[in-house]
Write an enzyme that holds these catalytic residues in place. Structure first.
Site, PDB file in Angstrom:
ATOM      1  N   GLU A  95     -14.608 -31.712  66.122  1.00  0.00           N
ATOM      2  CA  GLU A  95     -16.003 -31.665  65.689  1.00  0.00           C
ATOM      3  C   GLU A  95     -16.884 -30.751  66.542  1.00  0.00           C
ATOM      4  O   GLU A  95     -17.754 -30.065  66.024  1.00  0.00           O
ATOM      5  CB  GLU A  95     -16.610 -33.081  65.673  1.00  0.00           C
ATOM      6  CG  GLU A  95     -16.028 -34.002  64.613  1.00  0.00           C
ATOM      7  CD  GLU A  95     -16.348 -33.550  63.197  1.00  0.00           C
ATOM      8  OE1 GLU A  95     -17.381 -32.863  62.993  1.00  0.00           O
ATOM      9  OE2 GLU A  95     -15.559 -33.874  62.277  1.00  0.00           O
ATOM     10  N   SER A 375     -21.564 -94.186  37.605  1.00  0.00           N
ATOM     11  CA  SER A 375     -21.498 -95.427  38.385  1.00  0.00           C
ATOM     12  C   SER A 375     -21.463 -95.190  39.877  1.00  0.00           C
ATOM     13  O   SER A 375     -21.663 -96.130  40.659  1.00  0.00           O
ATOM     14  CB  SER A 375     -20.273 -96.240  37.957  1.00  0.00           C
ATOM     15  OG  SER A 375     -20.432 -96.708  36.625  1.00  0.00           O
TER      16      SER A 375
END
Length: 502
Positions: A95, A375
């Site tokens: 780079e 229930s």
């Protein structure tokens, strides 16, 4: 007196030509200066001493072990000293090998790139330095025209060089750049591609990562392994050319296989339903402190949960086996949910919101699906408050047909089996889940008593639930599995309810 003829001067084309050229230079300079001034005025709003990037948030179980991540950009920052020299040298070689010798702009490389672009077409070679790339990634919005962006990059690069040391710039660069496959920064890239920390990368792996950043999609090793290997070879050659490694080391590294981590191809996150609920809780907590909840995806937070992974793994194992569920007559599988809590603390130890997880933050049946508890609500809304009122398990209730007047129509509860047992104890009534004794007991203690007791255990009842059908789970909106489990937790905690938390 004799008259003199006025001499006619000839037009000097050479002077005219020079004047036109001079005028052209002046006009061009004016236009150029105006353009540069405009570019500077349109510089992005930035603070060079505050470069921020989206970071990955980590989630941990109750023992402090990492169990999940969430992010907008998968980025895990690392310090410069934690990055091996081979990684740094690979990036410098491919780079910007003169990075430590320039002040943000490499004029020699820029001139070379300009000449290459003239000879081979625009874009054939770049002149960006590592500092310019950092400026581009951190500050520049890519909507600008290319020339304007390049000028801004150069100005920002010079400012960055004046603000930070070279090592700081290099560190920020390695933590900022995109490596493909959802990995931002060198540490996330090491985890994504090789399943290891950046400090464990070898020469071949370092060269691959340095090469892939130029064009992550084109050099994707999962799709284009030949391209990825060729790019890695280019990086190794550059490293040898600039003296970072020997020719022999380069040749040896070229022969190595990529040995990629296969997990990036499996985008599925672990424990998705549990983490979805943790995020719901965390968002509310952050908002209450005046913190934007988006920080959960970009703030690099560390979120510690109540999950017991042994319990959660067993739940996931059960849910993943289709043999554990009855078959249906449709293509849609039978759905269910499960919650396990510690009744003494309210800690959620395990949670499953369905048999398959379709999308993040989607429907979580364990926490969002409201259904009639049936229930299952009897101990919460009837028998527990009855015990507090002084009744005992031996209290006798007459299980016979009964009718209660109502403005709409009389309410006549029925037993599920159509039987009537006569005089039975409260213990027998709850053991066999008989309906009529439950309704009668609620009528005896008062609907408001049962209503308020159930609310005190965390059930989200509303005023329209304040009627006798509350005894049998006849609710306006219903409750979620988490809410019902939490209410039952009070029975195992000496009657003290703890708000569930993840």
């Amino acid at each position: 007196m004799s008259s003199k003829k006025k001499k006619t001067r000839r037009l000097n084309y050479k002077r005219l030509f020079l004047l036109i050229i001079l005028l052209g230079f002046v006009v061009a300079a004016g236009i150029g200066a105006g353009f540069v001034v405009g570019v500077i005025r349109n510089m992005p709003d930035w603070q060079p001493d505050k470069i921020e990037a989206d970071l990955t948030t980590f989630f941990y179980d109750r023992d402090g072990q990492q169990i999940a991540t969430r992010y907008m950009e998968n980025r895990i920052p690392v310090k410069f000293e934690e990055i091996p020299d081979t990684v740094k040298e690979a990036f410098l070689a491919i780079e910007d090998h003169q990075f430590y010798n320039h002040h943000g702009i490499n004029f020699y490389r820029l001139a070379g790139a300009l000449w290459a672009n003239i000879r081979h077409g625009w874009g054939s070679q770049g002149g960006s330095t590592i500092t310019i790339q950092l400026a581009n990634n951190a500050f520049i919005e890519h909507r600008q025209k290319k020339l304007e962006r390049k000028i801004q990059e150069a100005i920002l690069a010079i400012q960055l060089e004046r603000t930070y040391s070279k090592d700081d710039i290099f560190e920020m660069y390695l933590n900022q750049i995109y490596f493909g496959n959802g990995a931002w920064g060198i540490q996330a890239a090491a985890k994504t591609y090789f399943g290891k920390d950046v400090g464990e990368l070898d020469l071949a792996e370092s060269a691959f990562l340095a090469g892939v950043v130029q064009r992550p999609a084109a050099y994707d090793p999962y799709k284009y392994p030949e391209r990825a290997l060729a790019r890695r070879a280019t990086v190794l050659d550059r490293m040898a050319r600039y003296g970072y490694i020997s020719e022999e080391e380069a040749a040896k590294a070229k022969k190595e296989q990529l040995n990629l981590n296969n997990e990036p191809l499996q985008q599925k996150q672990k424990y998705p339903y549990f983490i979805d609920y943790v995020i719901d809780e965390a968002e509310d907590l952050l908002a209450s402190q005046g913190i934007d909840p988006i920080q959960l995806y970009k703030g690099g937070l560390h979120v510690y949960t109540t999950m017991d992974t042994r319990i959660q793994n067993k739940i996931e194992e059960v849910f993943s086996n289709p043999e554990n569920f009855p078959k249906t007559n449709t293509e849609q599988p039978l759905q269910c949910a499960m919650v396990v809590i510690d009744p003494h603390t309210g800690d959620i130890l395990g949670l499953m919101g369905g048999r398959e997880h379709v999308t993040q933050r989607g429907l979580n049946r364990a926490t969002q699906m409201k259904r009639s508890p049936g229930s299952a609500i009897k101990p919460v809304s009837v028998y527990a408050p009855a015990l507090e009122k002084g009744f005992s398990p031996a209290t006798v209730i007459d299980d016979v047909p009964v009718t209660y007047p109502s403005p709409q129509k009389p309410y006549q509860p029925r037993n599920y089996d159509g039987r009537y047992r006569g005089l039975i104890t409260m213990r027998e009534a709850i053991k066999h889940s008989v309906n009529i004794p439950a309704v009668k007991m609620l009528d005896t203690i008062g609907v408001s008593t049962g209503f308020e007791f159930a609310k005190s255990l965390g059930l989200p009842l509303v005023e329209s639930d304040k009627n006798l059908s509350l005894a049998l789970g006849g609710l306006t909106y219903g409750v979620s599995p988490l809410e019902l489990v939490s209410a039952y937790g009070a029975f195992a905690n000496g009657g003290i309810w703890g708000e569930p938390r993840a």
